[in-house]
Design an enzyme around this catalytic site. Structure first.
Site, PDB file in Angstrom:
ATOM      1  N   GLU A   1       8.536  37.664  39.749  1.00 16.99           N
ATOM      2  CA  GLU A   1       9.077  36.735  38.756  1.00 16.99           C
ATOM      3  C   GLU A   1       8.878  37.256  37.344  1.00 16.99           C
ATOM      4  O   GLU A   1       9.694  36.992  36.460  1.00 16.99           O
ATOM      5  CB  GLU A   1       8.418  35.358  38.898  1.00 16.99           C
ATOM      6  CG  GLU A   1       8.900  34.354  37.872  1.00 16.99           C
ATOM      7  CD  GLU A   1       8.579  32.924  38.244  1.00 16.99           C
ATOM      8  OE1 GLU A   1       8.459  32.100  37.331  1.00 16.99           O
ATOM      9  OE2 GLU A   1       8.459  32.619  39.445  1.00 16.99           O
ATOM     10  N   LYS A   2       7.783  37.992  37.135  1.00 16.76           N
ATOM     11  CA  LYS A   2       7.464  38.478  35.791  1.00 16.76           C
ATOM     12  C   LYS A   2       6.667  39.773  35.908  1.00 16.76           C
ATOM     13  O   LYS A   2       6.116  40.086  36.971  1.00 16.76           O
ATOM     14  CB  LYS A   2       6.673  37.424  35.020  1.00 16.76           C
ATOM     15  CG  LYS A   2       5.538  36.793  35.794  1.00 16.76           C
ATOM     16  CD  LYS A   2       4.969  35.606  35.047  1.00 16.76           C
ATOM     17  CE  LYS A   2       3.966  34.845  35.888  1.00 16.76           C
ATOM     18  NZ  LYS A   2       4.569  34.072  36.977  1.00 16.76           N
TER      19      LYS A   2
ATOM     20  N   ASP B   1       7.346  32.869  41.931  1.00 16.84           N
ATOM     21  CA  ASP B   1       6.273  31.886  42.092  1.00 16.84           C
ATOM     22  C   ASP B   1       6.619  30.941  43.238  1.00 16.84           C
ATOM     23  O   ASP B   1       7.794  30.631  43.473  1.00 16.84           O
ATOM     24  CB  ASP B   1       6.102  31.083  40.803  1.00 16.84           C
ATOM     25  CG  ASP B   1       5.380  31.868  39.730  1.00 16.84           C
ATOM     26  OD1 ASP B   1       4.853  32.950  40.037  1.00 16.84           O
ATOM     27  OD2 ASP B   1       5.333  31.393  38.576  1.00 16.84           O
TER      28      ASP B   1
ATOM     29  N   ASP C   1       7.081  27.921  43.858  1.00 13.84           N
ATOM     30  CA  ASP C   1       7.545  26.576  43.550  1.00 13.84           C
ATOM     31  C   ASP C   1       9.064  26.625  43.457  1.00 13.84           C
ATOM     32  O   ASP C   1       9.672  27.672  43.630  1.00 13.84           O
ATOM     33  CB  ASP C   1       6.915  26.050  42.260  1.00 13.84           C
ATOM     34  CG  ASP C   1       7.143  26.973  41.063  1.00 13.84           C
ATOM     35  OD1 ASP C   1       8.068  27.814  41.127  1.00 13.84           O
ATOM     36  OD2 ASP C   1       6.398  26.873  40.079  1.00 13.84           O
TER      37      ASP C   1
ATOM     38  N   TYR D   1      -3.451  33.179  33.985  1.00 16.79           N
ATOM     39  CA  TYR D   1      -2.159  32.613  33.598  1.00 16.79           C
ATOM     40  C   TYR D   1      -2.339  31.243  32.939  1.00 16.79           C
ATOM     41  O   TYR D   1      -2.907  30.322  33.534  1.00 16.79           O
ATOM     42  CB  TYR D   1      -1.285  32.484  34.840  1.00 16.79           C
ATOM     43  CG  TYR D   1       0.101  31.950  34.591  1.00 16.79           C
ATOM     44  CD1 TYR D   1       1.042  32.695  33.902  1.00 16.79           C
ATOM     45  CD2 TYR D   1       0.475  30.693  35.063  1.00 16.79           C
ATOM     46  CE1 TYR D   1       2.319  32.212  33.683  1.00 16.79           C
ATOM     47  CE2 TYR D   1       1.747  30.202  34.851  1.00 16.79           C
ATOM     48  CZ  TYR D   1       2.666  30.963  34.157  1.00 16.79           C
ATOM     49  OH  TYR D   1       3.930  30.477  33.941  1.00 16.79           O
TER      50      TYR D   1
ATOM     51  N   ARG E   1      -0.064  28.881  31.706  1.00 14.40           N
ATOM     52  CA  ARG E   1       0.883  27.759  31.844  1.00 14.40           C
ATOM     53  C   ARG E   1       0.699  27.042  33.181  1.00 14.40           C
ATOM     54  O   ARG E   1       1.661  26.644  33.827  1.00 14.40           O
ATOM     55  CB  ARG E   1       2.317  28.261  31.701  1.00 14.40           C
ATOM     56  CG  ARG E   1       2.650  28.807  30.321  1.00 14.40           C
ATOM     57  CD  ARG E   1       4.027  29.444  30.298  1.00 14.40           C
ATOM     58  NE  ARG E   1       4.347  30.031  29.007  1.00 14.40           N
ATOM     59  CZ  ARG E   1       5.134  29.469  28.093  1.00 14.40           C
ATOM     60  NH1 ARG E   1       5.686  28.300  28.338  1.00 14.40           N
ATOM     61  NH2 ARG E   1       5.373  30.066  26.940  1.00 14.40           N
TER      62      ARG E   1
END
Length: 679
Positions: free
Chosen positions: A7-8, A103, A105, A328, A330
Site C-alpha cells: 500500500e505504501k 492494509d 481493511d 505508524y 494514523r
C-alpha cells in the site's frame, strides 16, 4: 516473477526485510535476487474523474445540472502519482503472480484492487491474485503472514464496500456543495458552502452547542454540608441527600431549587447527634491506560499542550517518516500484537537513550508484566502507536516532537507498571431525620501513576467528578463503625448556579467525534456509532476540522472553538438530517452489511441516489440568510486559482484527493456482479 504490491513504501520495506537477500533498489521497486519484485502504491494512485470529465458543461456550476450522477464511473491517474502508476503497470504486465499487500481493511483492499483492475490483466491472472494480510511490521510476523496467503477474490466484499462509500461521499458532497453554494451565491455569499457526510454533522455539533450556550438560563440551587465531630475531635464533612418528600422542590437533576427548604434543613441539624447508619469500603485497582491511537494522542496533547489535531498529526508523521522513532501514527487501534512483547527490552532501552529524562521510568518498568494492551484479537489493520527500537538524540527533535515522543513513550512504559491500588470509603449518617453522605479515596499503591509525578497531566488526571448531590472525595475518613455517634458542630448552606455547557476545544471536539454516539438519541443509531469509528476516521478527523476553519465555518476564541456566522447560517439552511450524524451511522451499517455479503452495492446506492434527487430539489427552495459576504470565488472555471480549491472541496469533501475509486463497477442492476468479475 512474483510481484508484491504494497500500500505504501514503508510497507514494501517491511516486506523486503522479511524476504531473502541480496536485494537491489530500483526506480519505484525493490528487486530480489530470485527475480521477484516488491513495489508499492503511494496511497490511492487513481482518483475519481471530475464532473467536467463526464461533460464539459459541468465545469461551470449550474443548478440545472444537479444532481450529477454518473451512469458509467470513471477514474484517472492522480497527477502526483503518474510515475509510480507507470512503474506498477509495467511490473503487473510482466509478473506471473500478483500478491496484494494492502492494509487489511476495506480501503487497503480497494487501493490495490483498483490498480490491478486499471491494468486490465487477463481473467486467469486476476483470479490467481493472492492476498497478504499484515497486521504487524515485525519481521517474524510478516514471515508468518507470507506462509498464509489467501485468494484475493475472497475479499471482494471489502472492495465493494469501500467503493460504495467513496462513490456515495462523492455524490452527496459534490451535489450538495454545488447546490448550496449556488443558493449562497444568490444570497450574496461569495464563498464555497461545502457540505459533506462528516464535516457537516461536525459543524452541526458545534452550532448546536453554541445555541445551547446562548439560550442557557442559569438557575440557583442549594446544598447543605454538615461538619460532624467525632469523639476524638476529628471533623467529617457530609452532604445532605434530599428525600423523596423534597421532590416538589427539586429540578429534573435532583437539585433543590428552594432556598427556604435548605435553610430549614440547616437549622434543624444544628448541634444534633449524627449516627453512622452505613459504611461501605471497596478496594479497587486502576490499570494503566492503553497505548495511544491517533485520536487519543491528539486529545491528550490538546489538553496538555494546546496542540491542534493537525499539529499532532504533522509532528507524528515526522517522528514516523523522518526520524523513525514511532510506529505508524494514523492508527485507530490502542492494542499491540503479542509478538511485540519480545521487543520490549530493545524499545525501553531506545526510549532511555532518546529521552534521558525517562530513564527513571525505564528503570522502574517490569518488562515481564503483560498488560491488557497485548491482545492479537484487538489488532486489525494497525496496532497502537508506540516507540520503535531506534535511538536518536532528542536535541534533533523540535519542541513539539519531543513532547509527543515523551507522551507516546511514557504511555508505552505504563504497560509495564502495576495497577494503581486505592480504597473508596462511603459513610452514611442519619442526622435530624435526614440522610448525609461522606466519601473518601485513599491511595494504597500508586503503580503506573508514579510516572505522572511530574504533574504534566497528559490526559491522566483521573479525579472522579462528583454528581450534583454527591459529596466531593476527601483524602481520608476517620475510623468509623455503624451505630457510632457524632455531633453536628456546624454547617454550611451552599448556593450554586447551574452552568452552561462548555464551548468545544480541540480536545473536546475530537473526543466528541470519537464518541459521537452520546449525542444521538435513537438507540439503534447510537449503537451503530459505538460499534464503528464514530464521526470520521483517524486519518481524516484533523483534516475535516481544518477544512471547517478554512471554509470560515469555525473560528477560535482563545482555546474555544465556535461556529461563525456563515457556519450557523449554513446549518440553518440545510435540512436537519444533513447536520446530524445519523446518516453516517446508517451508511456504516449498510457498508458493513456489504462486507458481510448481506447487502449488494446497488441496494445501497439506489436509495441514496433517489434521496439525493429529493435533497437537491429541496435546496432549490432555500435562500440562506445571515451568511455574510464570504471570500470571493471564480465560478466560470476560466481562472483556476480559487476555483481549483473550491472544486476539490466540492468533489472530495471528506477525503484527500485520492479518495475515489474503481471504474470496473458500472452503475446499474449488475454493478456488484461487474465489480466482482474484474477484481
Amino acid at each position: 516473477m512474483i510481484l508484491y504490491i504494497a500500500e505504501k513504501p514503508s510497507m514494501a520495506l517491511a516486506i523486503a526485510a522479511a524476504l531473502p537477500k541480496p536485494q537491489q533498489k530500483d526506480s519505484g521497486c525493490i528487486r530480489l535476487a530470485n527475480g521477484d519484485v516488491i513495489s508499492w502504491c503511494v496511497g490511492h494512485l487513481l482518483e475519481q474523474a471530475e464532473p467536467q470529465d463526464y461533460n464539459p458543461d459541468y465545469k461551470r456550476w449550474q443548478a440545472a445540472h444537479l444532481p450529477i450522477i454518473p451512469t458509467e464511473w470513471q477514474l484517472k491517474a492522480r497527477q502526483s502519482a503518474k510515475q509510480q502508476l507507470t512503474v506498477l503497470q509495467k511490473l503487473i504486465r510482466q509478473a506471473d503472480q500478483l500478491i496484494h499487500a494492502g492494509d487489511p481493511d476495506r480501503e487497503g483492499q480497494l487501493l490495490v484492487d483498483e490498480v490491478i483492475a486499471w491494468c486490465k490483466i487477463s481473467p486467469a491472472k486476476r483470479d490467481n491474485v493472492k492476498r497478504l494480510l499484515i497486521n504487524d511490521l515485525n519481521v517474524a510476523a510478516i514471515r508468518e503472514a507470507l506462509k498464509k496467503l489467501q485468494p484475493n477474490k475472497l475479499f471482494v466484499p471489502l472492495s465493494t464496500s469501500a467503493l460504495a462509500r467513496s462513490r456515495a461521499d462523492w455524490l452527496y458532497g459534490l451535489n450538495m456543495t454545488r447546490a448550496y453554494t449556488l443558493r449562497g451565491k444568490a444570497a450574496g455569499y461569495q464563498g464555497v458552502l461545502s457540505v459533506g457526510r462528516v464535516q457537516t454533522p461536525l459543524l452541526g455539533l458545534v452550532v448546536r452547542r453554541d445555541q445551547e450556550i446562548t439560550n442557557f438560563s442559569s438557575v440557583t440551587y442549594y446544598q447543605v454540608q454538615a461538619e460532624l465531630l467525632t469523639a476524638n475531635g476529628t471533623i467529617v464533612k457530609a452532604l445532605w441527600q434530599p428525600s423523596a418528600a423534597c421532590a416538589p422542590y427539586q429540578d429534573s437533576e435532583g437539585r433543590v431549587m428552594l432556598r427556604a427548604l435548605a435553610a430549614k434543613v440547616q437549622q434543624a441539624i444544628k448541634d444534633q447527634p449524627a449516627e453512622v447508619t452505613a459504611l461501605r469500603q471497596q478496594h479497587k485497582k486502576q490499570y494503566a491506560p492503553l497505548p495511544y491511537s491517533l485520536s487519543a494522542l491528539q486529545i491528550d496533547a490538546a489538553r496538555a499542550f494546546g496542540l491542534t489535531a493537525q499539529q499532532v498529526l504533522d509532528s507524528c508523521q515526522q517522528l514516523y517518516e523522518r526520524h523513525k522513532l514511532i510506529t505508524y501514527p494514523r492508527s485507530d487501534c490502542r492494542y499491540l500484537p503479542a509478538t511485540h512483547l519480545a521487543e520490549a527490552d530493545k524499545v525501553a532501552r531506545a526510549i532511555a537513550a532518546t529521552m534521558p529524562a525517562l530513564q527513571p521510568a525505564v528503570n522502574g518498568a517490569n518488562l515481564q508484566l503483560k498488560s491488557k494492551a497485548w491482545n492479537d484479537d484487538k489488532v486489525e489493520a494497525h496496532h497502537a502507536i508506540i516507540p520503535t527500537a531506534k535511538t536518536l538524540s532528542a536535541d534533533r527533535l523540535t519542541a513539539t516532537e519531543q513532547k509527543l515522543y515523551r507522551m507516546i513513550a511514557r504511555q508505552y512504559l505504563m504497560q509495564f507498571y502495576a495497577a494503581c491500588c486505592f480504597t473508596d470509603t462511603q459513610a452514611e449518617f442519619r442526622l435530624a431525620g435526614g440522610c448525609f453522605l461522606a466519601r473518601a479515596r485513599q491511595q494504597q499503591a500508586p503503580g503506573w501513576k508514579v510516572l505522572l509525578a511530574d504533574n504534566d497531566h497528559n490526559g491522566h488526571n483521573s479525579a472522579e467528578k462528583a454528581g450534583e448531590n454527591e459529596p466531593p472525595l476527601q483524602q481520608s475518613l476517620p475510623e468509623l463503625k455503624v451505630g457510632q455517634q457524632l455531633t453536628c458542630r456546624g454547617s454550611e448552606l451552599i448556593e450554586k448556579n447551574t452552568q452552561p455547557p462548555a464551548p468545544f476545544t480541540d480536545a473536546t471536539l475530537l473526543s466528541a467525534m470519537t464518541g459521537i454516539a452520546r449525542f444521538v438519541q435513537d438507540p439503534l443509531i447510537r449503537q451503530v456509532l459505538k460499534d464503528t469509528d464514530g464521526l470520521g476516521t483517524e486519518a481524516t478527523r484533523s483534516g475535516i476540522i481544518e477544512l471547517l476553519f478554512k471554509r470560515h465555518f469555525l473560528q477560535r476564541e482563545g482555546k474555544h472553538i465556535r461556529a461563525t456566522m456563515a457556519g450557523k447560517a449554513l446549518i440553518a439552511a440545510l435540512p436537519a438530517e444533513a447536520g446530524l450524524p445519523d446518516m453516517t451511522a446508517r451508511w456504516e451499517a449498510a457498508l458493513n452489511d456489504i462486507c458481510q455479503r448481506q447487502l449488494s452495492y446497488q441496494a445501497f446506492m439506489q436509495p441514496l441516489t433517489e434521496h439525493l434527487q429529493y435533497l437537491i430539489s429541496q435546496a432549490g427552495n432555500v435562500t440562506p440568510v445571515g451568511l455574510g459576504k464570504g471570500n470571493p470565488v471564480k465560478w466560470s472555471g476560466k481562472t483556476a486559482k480559487k476555483r481549483g480549491a473550491a472544486k476539490k472541496a466540492a468533489n472530495r469533501p471528506e477525503r484527500k484527493p485520492s479518495g475515489y475509486r474503481k471504474s470496473a463497477a458500472a452503475n446499474g442492476d449488475n454493478a456488484r456482479q461487474n465489480y466482482t468479475t474484474t477484481v
